[in-house]
Design a protein around this motif. Structure first.
Motif, PDB file in Angstrom:
ATOM      1  N   LEU A 143       0.900  -1.136  -0.009  1.00 36.59           N
ATOM      2  CA  LEU A 143       0.189   0.071   0.089  1.00 36.59           C
ATOM      3  C   LEU A 143       0.890   1.166  -0.029  1.00 36.59           C
ATOM      4  N   ASP A 144       0.354   2.342  -0.421  1.00 39.83           N
ATOM      5  CA  ASP A 144       0.901   3.604  -0.533  1.00 39.83           C
ATOM      6  C   ASP A 144       0.464   4.615   0.676  1.00 39.83           C
ATOM      7  N   ARG A 145       0.107   3.982   1.524  1.00 40.21           N
ATOM      8  CA  ARG A 145      -0.368   4.834   2.773  1.00 40.21           C
ATOM      9  C   ARG A 145      -0.157   3.957   3.968  1.00 40.21           C
ATOM     10  N   ASP A 146      -0.154   5.005   5.272  1.00 39.82           N
ATOM     11  CA  ASP A 146       0.434   4.242   6.520  1.00 39.82           C
ATOM     12  C   ASP A 146      -0.638   3.844   7.505  1.00 39.82           C
ATOM     13  N   ARG A 147      -2.106   3.947   7.063  1.00 36.77           N
ATOM     14  CA  ARG A 147      -3.061   3.550   7.920  1.00 36.77           C
ATOM     15  C   ARG A 147      -4.193   2.962   6.807  1.00 36.77           C
ATOM     16  N   VAL A 148      -5.021   2.141   7.279  1.00 35.20           N
ATOM     17  CA  VAL A 148      -6.287   1.515   6.640  1.00 35.20           C
ATOM     18  C   VAL A 148      -7.423   1.745   7.704  1.00 35.20           C
ATOM     19  N   THR A 149      -8.541   2.733   7.236  1.00 33.46           N
ATOM     20  CA  THR A 149      -9.425   2.875   8.157  1.00 33.46           C
ATOM     21  C   THR A 149     -10.660   2.099   7.740  1.00 33.46           C
ATOM     22  N   ILE A 150     -11.642   2.122   8.561  1.00 32.71           N
ATOM     23  CA  ILE A 150     -12.869   1.332   8.570  1.00 32.71           C
ATOM     24  C   ILE A 150     -13.730   1.752   7.247  1.00 32.71           C
ATOM     25  N   ASP A 151     -13.667   3.224   6.922  1.00 29.33           N
ATOM     26  CA  ASP A 151     -14.416   3.602   5.686  1.00 29.33           C
ATOM     27  C   ASP A 151     -13.533   3.216   4.585  1.00 29.33           C
ATOM     28  N   GLU A 152     -12.319   3.070   4.458  1.00 32.25           N
ATOM     29  CA  GLU A 152     -11.444   2.385   3.342  1.00 32.25           C
ATOM     30  C   GLU A 152     -11.908   0.842   3.268  1.00 32.25           C
ATOM     31  N   LEU A 153     -12.224   0.114   4.412  1.00 32.60           N
ATOM     32  CA  LEU A 153     -12.566  -1.039   4.167  1.00 32.60           C
ATOM     33  C   LEU A 153     -13.773  -1.210   3.704  1.00 32.60           C
ATOM     34  N   GLU A 189     -14.274 -14.589   5.503  1.00 32.44           N
ATOM     35  CA  GLU A 189     -14.180 -14.791   7.248  1.00 32.44           C
ATOM     36  C   GLU A 189     -13.267 -13.597   7.507  1.00 32.44           C
ATOM     37  N   ASP A 190     -12.111 -13.583   6.515  1.00 32.38           N
ATOM     38  CA  ASP A 190     -10.924 -12.548   6.987  1.00 32.38           C
ATOM     39  C   ASP A 190     -11.444 -11.052   6.711  1.00 32.38           C
ATOM     40  N   TYR A 191     -12.349 -10.849   5.764  1.00 38.72           N
ATOM     41  CA  TYR A 191     -12.565  -9.450   5.765  1.00 38.72           C
ATOM     42  C   TYR A 191     -13.515  -9.038   6.721  1.00 38.72           C
ATOM     43  N   GLU A 192     -14.515 -10.073   7.052  1.00 36.02           N
ATOM     44  CA  GLU A 192     -15.683  -9.593   7.963  1.00 36.02           C
ATOM     45  C   GLU A 192     -15.002  -9.431   9.306  1.00 36.02           C
ATOM     46  N   TRP A 193     -13.932  -9.999   9.476  1.00 34.29           N
ATOM     47  CA  TRP A 193     -13.128  -9.881  10.947  1.00 34.29           C
ATOM     48  C   TRP A 193     -12.369  -8.623  10.876  1.00 34.29           C
ATOM     49  N   LEU A 194     -11.854  -8.326   9.594  1.00 33.39           N
ATOM     50  CA  LEU A 194     -11.070  -7.039   9.536  1.00 33.39           C
ATOM     51  C   LEU A 194     -12.044  -5.673   9.785  1.00 33.39           C
ATOM     52  N   LEU A 195     -13.251  -6.038   9.294  1.00 30.03           N
ATOM     53  CA  LEU A 195     -14.255  -4.763   9.434  1.00 30.03           C
ATOM     54  C   LEU A 195     -14.709  -4.455  10.803  1.00 30.03           C
ATOM     55  N   ARG A 196     -14.493  -5.553  11.678  1.00 35.85           N
ATOM     56  CA  ARG A 196     -14.769  -5.329  13.246  1.00 35.85           C
ATOM     57  C   ARG A 196     -13.558  -4.636  13.898  1.00 35.85           C
ATOM     58  N   VAL A 197     -12.254  -5.281  13.367  1.00 36.76           N
ATOM     59  CA  VAL A 197     -11.050  -4.709  13.616  1.00 36.76           C
ATOM     60  C   VAL A 197     -10.728  -3.066  13.746  1.00 36.76           C
ATOM     61  N   ALA A 198     -11.367  -2.914  12.350  1.00 38.36           N
ATOM     62  CA  ALA A 198     -10.952  -1.435  12.009  1.00 38.36           C
ATOM     63  C   ALA A 198     -12.112  -0.694  12.587  1.00 38.36           C
ATOM     64  N   ALA A 199     -13.005  -1.115  13.244  1.00 41.34           N
ATOM     65  CA  ALA A 199     -14.069  -0.280  13.739  1.00 41.34           C
ATOM     66  C   ALA A 199     -13.380   0.083  15.252  1.00 41.34           C
ATOM     67  N   VAL A 200     -12.719  -0.656  15.765  1.00 39.13           N
ATOM     68  CA  VAL A 200     -11.813  -0.739  16.988  1.00 39.13           C
ATOM     69  C   VAL A 200     -10.770   0.022  16.885  1.00 39.13           C
ATOM     70  N   THR A 201      -9.972   0.245  15.882  1.00 36.11           N
ATOM     71  CA  THR A 201      -8.699   0.823  15.687  1.00 36.11           C
ATOM     72  C   THR A 201      -8.228   1.101  14.283  1.00 36.11           C
ATOM     73  N   PRO A 202      -7.685   2.119  13.650  1.00 35.52           N
ATOM     74  CA  PRO A 202      -7.235   1.986  12.645  1.00 35.52           C
ATOM     75  C   PRO A 202      -6.127   0.891  12.324  1.00 35.52           C
ATOM     76  N   ILE A 203      -5.927   0.494  11.218  1.00 36.64           N
ATOM     77  CA  ILE A 203      -4.878  -0.650  11.084  1.00 36.64           C
ATOM     78  C   ILE A 203      -3.691   0.209  10.534  1.00 36.64           C
ATOM     79  N   ALA A 204      -2.492   0.065  11.145  1.00 33.19           N
ATOM     80  CA  ALA A 204      -1.353   0.538  10.597  1.00 33.19           C
ATOM     81  C   ALA A 204      -0.645  -0.195   9.565  1.00 33.19           C
TER      82      ALA A 204
END
Length: 313
Positions: A143-153, A189-204
């Motif tokens: 990726l060309d960025r340092d964070r992935v947010t819930i909105d991006e996912l 299953e991985d995408y579904e879990w990532l949506l919940r993770v990103a709702a808790v914290t940005p993913i660096a």
């Protein structure tokens, strides 16, 4: 979030990391994945939990550095990848949790470089770039960025945030919840879990390829088109926030349309595709699905062509 992981003089020891490898037992590939974990140049302790998914547990010897342990377990949850990962976390003792697919390989500096990013107490999860390697393909995805947010996912799956790249604080796991074992066939299953993770914290994001992904695409799901339809509809029902993104909704409903067409449910596929066009006329799965509806090409053929470019449908 925990206190800052300071690495200066007098700093606390590097935190213990537990890595879960869920497997149906693939000799050779599995040993390679475990060796990549246990030989990390990470200064702290690493615990590797190999979880066998309703097959016989087969312990094996593997090279390992100091402060390294490996445990071989049976999946005590529902059969499938989600249950295997949840069983591993149940048995894990580390402050940090990570996952590695049994056919992927971590490069030696992965954990050290990711843990360094957790010195920021606002960061609860870290991903990294990857390298796709398989028949006819060898390419990096960074990726060309340092964070992935819930909105991006919500807008996009962001395939670079792969399950084998993820490192999370234990409290993020607790807040987001375990991998969903009810999702049909374990699909997405991985995408579904990532949506919940990103709702808790940005993913660096560590912007370098630190995981080699064995790229064989989605051949496991060839012919399982009904399962894909069920899983994606389940995803939409569980995550109503997906409706905030028209492009994201078009992407998922486009996948449903493609799977319907591939499963010879053409009338349903046409109706679904009409909804996709209303959401986003430029959604790329429209062009992928129309030839399948018309019987000009099979869904399997389209998927294989996409996989040769390191993509899915």
């Amino acid at each position: 979030m925990p206190e800052r992981l300071d690495r200066g003089p007098g700093a606390a020891p590097w935190p213990a990391v537990s890595v879960v490898v869920a497997t149906c037992d693939r000799p050779g590939l599995l040993e390679r994945a475990v060796a990549g974990i246990l030989t990390q140049d990470y200064p702290g302790p690493i615990e590797c939990l190999v979880v066998y998914d309703h097959v016989a547990v087969r312990p094996f010897d593997t090279p390992r550095g100091p402060s390294r342990t490996v445990r071989f377990l049976s999946n005590a949850h529902r059969q499938g990848l989600p249950g295997g990962r949840n069983s591993g976390v149940d048995a894990a003792s580390g402050e940090l949790l990570a996952f590695c697919d049994d056919d992927d390989v971590w490069l030696a500096g992965k954990l050290r470089r990711q843990v360094e990013m957790l010195t920021d107490p606002a960061v609860g999860a870290v991903s990294c770039g990857l390298r796709l390697k398989g028949p006819g393909i060898d390419k990096e995805r960074v990726l060309d960025r340092d964070r992935v947010t819930i909105d991006e996912l919500l807008d996009d799956r962001v395939m670079e945030v792969h399950s084998s790249t993820m490192l999370v604080r234990r409290e993020v796991w607790a807040a987001a919840g375990p991998v969903d074992e009810d999702i049909p066939g374990g699909y997405s299953e991985d995408y579904e879990w990532l949506l919940r993770v990103a709702a808790v914290t940005p993913i660096a994001v560590r912007r370098e390829p630190l995981v080699m992904v064995n790229w064989h695409g989605g051949s496991f799901y060839f012919g399982r088109w009904a399962t894909i339809v069920q899983a994606q509809r389940y995803l939409l029902g569980k995550h109503p926030e997906l409706a905030r993104s028209r492009t994201g909704m078009a992407r998922i409903r486009g996948q449903i349309a493609f799977a319907l067409a591939s499963g010879n449910r053409r009338a349903e596929a046409v109706r679904e595709l009409a909804a996709v066009v209303r959401l986003n006329p430029r959604e790329k799965r429209v062009l992928a699905t129309v030839p399948v509806i018309m019987g000009l090409v099979t869904g399997e053929r389209v998927l294989r062509m996409a996989q040769k470019r390191g993509r899915g449908v």
